[in-house]
Scaffold this motif. Structure first.
Motif, PDB file in Angstrom:
ATOM      1  N   ILE A 100       5.512  26.394  67.117  1.00  0.00           N
ATOM      2  CA  ILE A 100       6.719  26.823  66.414  1.00  0.00           C
ATOM      3  C   ILE A 100       7.059  28.253  66.819  1.00  0.00           C
ATOM      4  O   ILE A 100       6.173  29.090  66.906  1.00  0.00           O
ATOM      5  N   LYS A 101       8.345  28.507  67.071  1.00  0.00           N
ATOM      6  CA  LYS A 101       8.768  29.875  67.381  1.00  0.00           C
ATOM      7  C   LYS A 101       9.836  30.297  66.389  1.00  0.00           C
ATOM      8  O   LYS A 101      10.708  29.485  66.035  1.00  0.00           O
ATOM      9  N   VAL A 102       9.788  31.536  65.959  1.00  0.00           N
ATOM     10  CA  VAL A 102      10.753  32.022  64.965  1.00  0.00           C
ATOM     11  C   VAL A 102      11.470  33.249  65.509  1.00  0.00           C
ATOM     12  O   VAL A 102      10.841  34.127  66.099  1.00  0.00           O
ATOM     13  N   MET A 111      16.047  31.696  62.995  1.00  0.00           N
ATOM     14  CA  MET A 111      16.130  30.434  63.739  1.00  0.00           C
ATOM     15  C   MET A 111      14.691  29.986  63.998  1.00  0.00           C
ATOM     16  O   MET A 111      13.891  30.746  64.544  1.00  0.00           O
ATOM     17  N   VAL A 112      14.374  28.770  63.579  1.00  0.00           N
ATOM     18  CA  VAL A 112      13.021  28.253  63.791  1.00  0.00           C
ATOM     19  C   VAL A 112      13.108  27.152  64.827  1.00  0.00           C
ATOM     20  O   VAL A 112      13.913  26.226  64.702  1.00  0.00           O
ATOM     21  N   ILE A 150      18.119  24.723  52.021  1.00  0.00           N
ATOM     22  CA  ILE A 150      16.887  24.065  52.472  1.00  0.00           C
ATOM     23  C   ILE A 150      15.899  23.845  51.326  1.00  0.00           C
ATOM     24  O   ILE A 150      15.094  22.909  51.359  1.00  0.00           O
ATOM     25  N   LEU A 151      16.005  24.672  50.283  1.00  0.00           N
ATOM     26  CA  LEU A 151      15.073  24.531  49.153  1.00  0.00           C
ATOM     27  C   LEU A 151      15.535  23.426  48.194  1.00  0.00           C
ATOM     28  O   LEU A 151      14.779  22.983  47.334  1.00  0.00           O
ATOM     29  N   GLU A 176      10.475  22.137  58.159  1.00  0.00           N
ATOM     30  CA  GLU A 176       9.372  22.450  57.230  1.00  0.00           C
ATOM     31  C   GLU A 176       8.969  23.918  57.335  1.00  0.00           C
ATOM     32  O   GLU A 176       8.718  24.573  56.324  1.00  0.00           O
ATOM     33  N   GLU A 177       8.929  24.419  58.566  1.00  0.00           N
ATOM     34  CA  GLU A 177       8.528  25.809  58.743  1.00  0.00           C
ATOM     35  C   GLU A 177       9.609  26.752  58.186  1.00  0.00           C
ATOM     36  O   GLU A 177       9.278  27.751  57.529  1.00  0.00           O
ATOM     37  N   ALA A 178      10.885  26.421  58.418  1.00  0.00           N
ATOM     38  CA  ALA A 178      11.969  27.256  57.892  1.00  0.00           C
ATOM     39  C   ALA A 178      11.903  27.273  56.361  1.00  0.00           C
ATOM     40  O   ALA A 178      12.045  28.315  55.727  1.00  0.00           O
ATOM     41  N   ARG A 179      11.643  26.118  55.782  1.00  0.00           N
ATOM     42  CA  ARG A 179      11.570  26.033  54.321  1.00  0.00           C
ATOM     43  C   ARG A 179      10.384  26.852  53.789  1.00  0.00           C
ATOM     44  O   ARG A 179      10.499  27.550  52.803  1.00  0.00           O
ATOM     45  N   ARG A 180       9.270  26.775  54.521  1.00  0.00           N
ATOM     46  CA  ARG A 180       8.088  27.533  54.091  1.00  0.00           C
ATOM     47  C   ARG A 180       8.382  29.033  54.138  1.00  0.00           C
ATOM     48  O   ARG A 180       8.069  29.768  53.205  1.00  0.00           O
TER      49      ARG A 180
END
Lengths: 205, 272
Positions: A100-102, A111-112, A150-151, A176-180
């Motif tokens: 994963i890159k952010v 941007m994820v 997203i939440l 999932e990563e963006a939401r986390r």
């Protein structure tokens, strides 16, 4: 003889190439494999004997198109069938991408990216853009997700639940990563005046 | 020029006809579709370029598909016999057994799902151009990968600086004569050699806007259709796409329609 052996080699190579895009679904019993075959009638599947090295008690497995994995998994779940494993046929060590890159922008949006799929959310978690990918459910998922928070997206409407292809699977990783990240920073925000940690910046982890 | 790709509309049957623009809607026959990312953005960009040069508008072959593959299958079957010399295959579910049966007599530009199917089938050399981003280039470079989601870790962990090495690796597999690798720097590749690098203007936020790759494919293939040589079309297409970023000055919330409508201005700025 040389001519015959070159034909055999060509046929063998063609068969190996065919396997590159297919995988095996391993079940714990023959009964489950037969039931799955009936359930997955709309997919390109074939009942096969699993190779000895990956046999896990069942003499039957289903060969499937890897691109259809997410739709197949959902269909089986809907019917309470839990396969033991999904294995790529060409190389059982191949696994779907996890990297994963952010990237954070000046306005605080992030941007994820996972593989070819990217999702962009603002500080509050509103989905601004979905990009990348090439399977037909990507534009569909973009329409379904853009503009929502997203939440607030229920589990039944996340990319892996709405999509059918590996692009949807990869987008789900980004989602999932963006939401986390949004959730984590919202929590931090309650104790801190800055909403995003400064160490996230551009990079990967 | 024919554009073939799915639209994310459940149950939409196969449609074939000239694509036109009415405001921010695409019109094919008596149906209207939004200019959203995917095939919609590609069609929109193609129409804008053809209109600018006063050329016959592109023909569109589309069908609804939300990922099940139904619409893709209808398109594949329709492509077994086409009557144009330039075909663009776009958002379509990768189906190796079907892509092998299409008509390879036209020059074929493959992007998105079309490119995934072509590579996975091991017939990339039958195509004229692929337009991967860096993640997709890693997929083309991995001889074992059948989809960008299954690229092996040691290849997928590359960044933009390693693109030339990945291009070399990709060309060990069967690849088309031309390739446009889009990213921080756009690379124009001919038969495995990088013939041009385009890196300005660089607008970072373009990466998150869904559809910028689709507009690039639309502009490049339309320039070929309007008479430009492939090398020139690839170079100019990348410049047009980057200029769109400069004209619109996008934020992460900018939508692709805002860029598509500026294509004529970008073409004009390049003196075309």
């Amino acid at each position: 003889m040389d001519f015959l052996s070159s034909i055999f080699k060509k046929v063998k190579k063609k068969e190996e190439e065919k396997k590159d895009h297919r995988g095996l679904i391993i079940f714990k019993s023959v009964k489950e494999a037969i039931r799955a075959e009936k359930i997955l009638k709309g997919y390109s599947i074939k009942v096969v004997a699993p190779p000895p090295e990956i046999r896990e008690g069942c003499d039957l497995a289903l060969e499937y198109e890897m691109v259809e994995e997410i739709g197949i998994k959902r269909e089986l779940e809907k019917n309470n069938l839990k396969p033991l494993k999904f294995i790529p046929l060409s190389d059982p060590s191949l696994k779907p991408l996890e990297l994963i890159k952010v990237k954070e922008f000046n306005d605080g949006s992030i941007m994820v990216r996972c593989g070819n799929m990217k999702i962009t959310v603002d500080r509050e978690g509103n989905i601004l853009n979905v990009s990348g990918g090439g399977c037909p459910d990507v534009p569909y998922l973009a329409l379904k997700l853009k503009g929502r928070n997203i939440l607030e997206i229920p589990e039944g409407e996340v990319p892996k639940e709405l999509g059918y292809t590996l692009c949807a699977y990869t987008l789900n990783k980004s989602f999932e990563e963006a939401r986390r990240i949004v959730k984590e920073n919202m929590g931090r925000c309650e104790n801190d005046s800055s909403r995003y940690s400064t160490d996230r910046g551009i990079g990967s982890y | 020029m024919i554009v073939a790709g799915t639209l994310p509309i459940e149950g939409l049957d196969l449609i074939r006809g000239e694509g036109k623009l009415k405001g921010n809607k695409i019109v094919i026959g008596n149906r209207e579709f939004p200019l959203s990312m995917g095939t919609g953005a590609l069609i929109g960009a193609s129409i804008k370029v053809h209109e600018y040069f006063g050329e016959k508008l592109p023909e569109v072959i589309t069908a609804g598909d939300i990922g099940t593959g139904e619409g893709s299958l209808k398109i594949y079957r329709h492509l077994r016999d086409v009557d144009d010399d330039l075909l663009v295959i776009h958002y379509i579910k990768p189906k190796i057994s079907e892509i092998m049966k299409i008509d390879f007599s036209p020059k074929i530009v493959a992007d998105a799902g079309g490119m995934y199917a072509a590579k996975a089938a091991g017939i990339g050399d039958k195509f004229h151009i692929f337009l991967p981003d860096v993640g997709e280039l890693a997929f083309l470079a991995d001889e074992k990968a059948s989809h960008p989601a299954y690229v092996r870790g040691f290849i997928s962990e590359v960044d933009d600086r390693e693109v030339p090495e990945l291009i070399k690796r990709a060309y060990r597999n069967r690849m088309p004569r031309y390739m446009v690798v889009k990213g921080e720097v756009d690379y124009i590749v001919k038969e495995g050699d990088i013939i041009e690098r385009i890196d300005s203007p660089r607008i970072e936020t373009m990466e998150c806007i869904g559809g910028t790759g689709d507009t690039l494919t639309g502009v490049v293939s339309s320039l070929i259709s309007c008479g430009y040589r492939t090398e020139e079309a690839c170079i100019l297409g990348c410049k047009v796409n980057r200029l769109l970023g400069e004209i619109v000055n996008p934020t992460p919330r900018t939508q692709i329609e805002e860029l598509i409508i500026q294509i004529p201005k970008a073409l004009e700025m390049l003196g075309l």
